[in-house]
Design a protein around this motif. Structure first.
Motif, PDB file in Angstrom:
ATOM      1  N   ALA A 155       0.834  -1.209   0.000  1.00 26.98           N
ATOM      2  CA  ALA A 155       0.000   0.000   0.000  1.00 26.98           C
ATOM      3  C   ALA A 155       0.865   1.254   0.000  1.00 26.98           C
ATOM      4  N   ALA A 156       1.998   1.200   0.678  1.00 30.76           N
ATOM      5  CA  ALA A 156       2.903   2.352   0.710  1.00 30.76           C
ATOM      6  C   ALA A 156       3.545   2.595  -0.652  1.00 30.76           C
ATOM      7  N   ALA A 157       3.724   1.532  -1.415  1.00 30.94           N
ATOM      8  CA  ALA A 157       4.356   1.666  -2.733  1.00 30.94           C
ATOM      9  C   ALA A 157       3.337   1.899  -3.844  1.00 30.94           C
ATOM     10  N   ASP A 158       2.050   1.705  -3.563  1.00 30.08           N
ATOM     11  CA  ASP A 158       1.009   1.802  -4.588  1.00 30.08           C
ATOM     12  C   ASP A 158       0.781   3.247  -5.004  1.00 30.08           C
ATOM     13  N   THR A 159       0.983   3.529  -6.268  1.00 32.67           N
ATOM     14  CA  THR A 159       0.755   4.880  -6.788  1.00 32.67           C
ATOM     15  C   THR A 159      -0.612   4.991  -7.451  1.00 32.67           C
ATOM     16  N   GLU A 160      -1.442   3.969  -7.323  1.00 35.68           N
ATOM     17  CA  GLU A 160      -2.784   3.938  -7.896  1.00 35.68           C
ATOM     18  C   GLU A 160      -2.765   4.140  -9.407  1.00 35.68           C
ATOM     19  N   GLY A 161      -1.730   3.622 -10.053  1.00 35.22           N
ATOM     20  CA  GLY A 161      -1.627   3.739 -11.502  1.00 35.22           C
ATOM     21  C   GLY A 161      -1.082   5.072 -11.972  1.00 35.22           C
ATOM     22  N   LYS A 162      -0.827   5.974 -11.043  1.00 35.00           N
ATOM     23  CA  LYS A 162      -0.272   7.275 -11.400  1.00 35.00           C
ATOM     24  C   LYS A 162       1.246   7.164 -11.314  1.00 35.00           C
ATOM     25  N   PRO A 163       1.947   8.008 -12.055  1.00 33.54           N
ATOM     26  CA  PRO A 163       3.408   7.964 -11.960  1.00 33.54           C
ATOM     27  C   PRO A 163       3.873   8.304 -10.548  1.00 33.54           C
ATOM     28  N   GLY A 164       4.941   7.641 -10.136  1.00 35.95           N
ATOM     29  CA  GLY A 164       5.516   7.917  -8.834  1.00 35.95           C
ATOM     30  C   GLY A 164       6.359   9.182  -8.860  1.00 35.95           C
ATOM     31  N   LEU A 165       6.822   9.591  -7.689  1.00 31.83           N
ATOM     32  CA  LEU A 165       7.618  10.816  -7.583  1.00 31.83           C
ATOM     33  C   LEU A 165       8.908  10.726  -8.386  1.00 31.83           C
ATOM     34  N   ARG A 166       9.562   9.567  -8.349  1.00 29.12           N
ATOM     35  CA  ARG A 166      10.817   9.417  -9.085  1.00 29.12           C
ATOM     36  C   ARG A 166      10.588   9.608 -10.578  1.00 29.12           C
ATOM     37  N   TRP A 167       9.548   8.984 -11.110  1.00 28.14           N
ATOM     38  CA  TRP A 167       9.263   9.113 -12.542  1.00 28.14           C
ATOM     39  C   TRP A 167       8.915  10.556 -12.880  1.00 28.14           C
ATOM     40  N   ARG A 168       8.068  11.171 -12.037  1.00 28.38           N
ATOM     41  CA  ARG A 168       7.666  12.551 -12.312  1.00 28.38           C
ATOM     42  C   ARG A 168       8.856  13.495 -12.279  1.00 28.38           C
ATOM     43  N   ALA A 169       9.763  13.281 -11.314  1.00 21.75           N
ATOM     44  CA  ALA A 169      10.942  14.149 -11.228  1.00 21.75           C
ATOM     45  C   ALA A 169      11.837  13.966 -12.448  1.00 21.75           C
ATOM     46  N   SER A 170      12.101  12.719 -12.830  1.00 19.84           N
ATOM     47  CA  SER A 170      12.978  12.496 -13.984  1.00 19.84           C
ATOM     48  C   SER A 170      12.296  12.976 -15.265  1.00 19.84           C
ATOM     49  N   HIS A 171      10.985  12.807 -15.359  1.00 22.39           N
ATOM     50  CA  HIS A 171      10.246  13.281 -16.529  1.00 22.39           C
ATOM     51  C   HIS A 171      10.310  14.806 -16.592  1.00 22.39           C
ATOM     52  N   ARG A 172      10.154  15.464 -15.461  1.00 26.44           N
ATOM     53  CA  ARG A 172      10.201  16.928 -15.409  1.00 26.44           C
ATOM     54  C   ARG A 172      11.599  17.409 -15.792  1.00 26.44           C
ATOM     55  N   ILE A 173      12.634  16.728 -15.308  1.00 21.76           N
ATOM     56  CA  ILE A 173      14.012  17.106 -15.655  1.00 21.76           C
ATOM     57  C   ILE A 173      14.230  16.931 -17.156  1.00 21.76           C
ATOM     58  N   GLY A 174      13.787  15.799 -17.694  1.00 23.17           N
ATOM     59  CA  GLY A 174      13.921  15.561 -19.129  1.00 23.17           C
ATOM     60  C   GLY A 174      13.173  16.606 -19.930  1.00 23.17           C
TER      61      GLY A 174
END
Length: 181
Positions: free
Chosen positions: A130-149
């Motif tokens: 449950a702590a790792a579940d992002t409910e199908g939404k991107p996680g913080l790591r993905w969002r941060a790397s996507h934002r940087i890219g």
């Protein structure tokens, strides 16, 4: 939130809410088993937070209050990821204190405590999921790397545009010098 996630969170938090309420209402039932652990934890708490009450019953009540409140938050789908981590943290001492099957001499008691210990490990696993579940939404790591890219691409695009505009300006200036005037 999907209905399955909602149902799973309610089912996962139910035992923690009930156990938390019991610990709040009647810490005496857990005090004898918890005392050896709270006696070791109390000096650390007093050093970390001076003035905090560290008697066994208060610590049991505090753990129960956290389980009750965080369990309700998990069941209602509020702050699910951090709340699941908090609940996982409260489950560990209760599991070690309440079900020390490795110390039981009686085989029946050992089996019973071992089953409860393993049940709590299963709950811990569910809470970690449950702590790792992002409910199908991107996680913080993905969002941060996507934002940087995205930012890097924007900077490259802006640099190309600036170079193109500079070349155009140079050509325009050269053309303007060649024109009779």
């Amino acid at each position: 939130m999907t209905p399955i996630r909602s149902l799973a969170r309610v089912m996962l938090s139910g035992i923690l809410v009930v156990d938390g309420a019991r610990s709040l209402a009647a810490p005496d039932r857990l005090a004898p088993a918890a005392e050896p652990v709270t006696d070791r934890v109390a000096p650390l708490l007093r050093r970390a937070v001076p003035g905090v009450p560290t008697d066994t019953k208060t610590l049991i009540r505090a753990n129960g209050a956290v389980q009750f409140g965080a369990g309700l938050l998990l069941a209602t789908g509020r702050f699910t990821r951090p709340v699941a981590l908090v609940l996982a943290g409260t489950l560990v001492p209760g599991t070690i204190i309440g079900h020390p099957f490795w110390t039981d001499a009686d085989p029946a008691t050992r089996v019973n405590n071992q089953l409860h210990f393993l049940k709590n490990l299963g709950l811990l696993g569910g809470l970690l999921l449950a702590a790792a579940d992002t409910e199908g939404k991107p996680g913080l790591r993905w969002r941060a790397s996507h934002r940087i890219g995205h930012s890097q691409r924007s900077v490259r695009r802006a640099a190309r545009t600036a170079r193109r505009q500079a070349r155009t300006a140079v050509r325009s200036a050269a053309t303007a010098r060649r024109l009779p005037g």
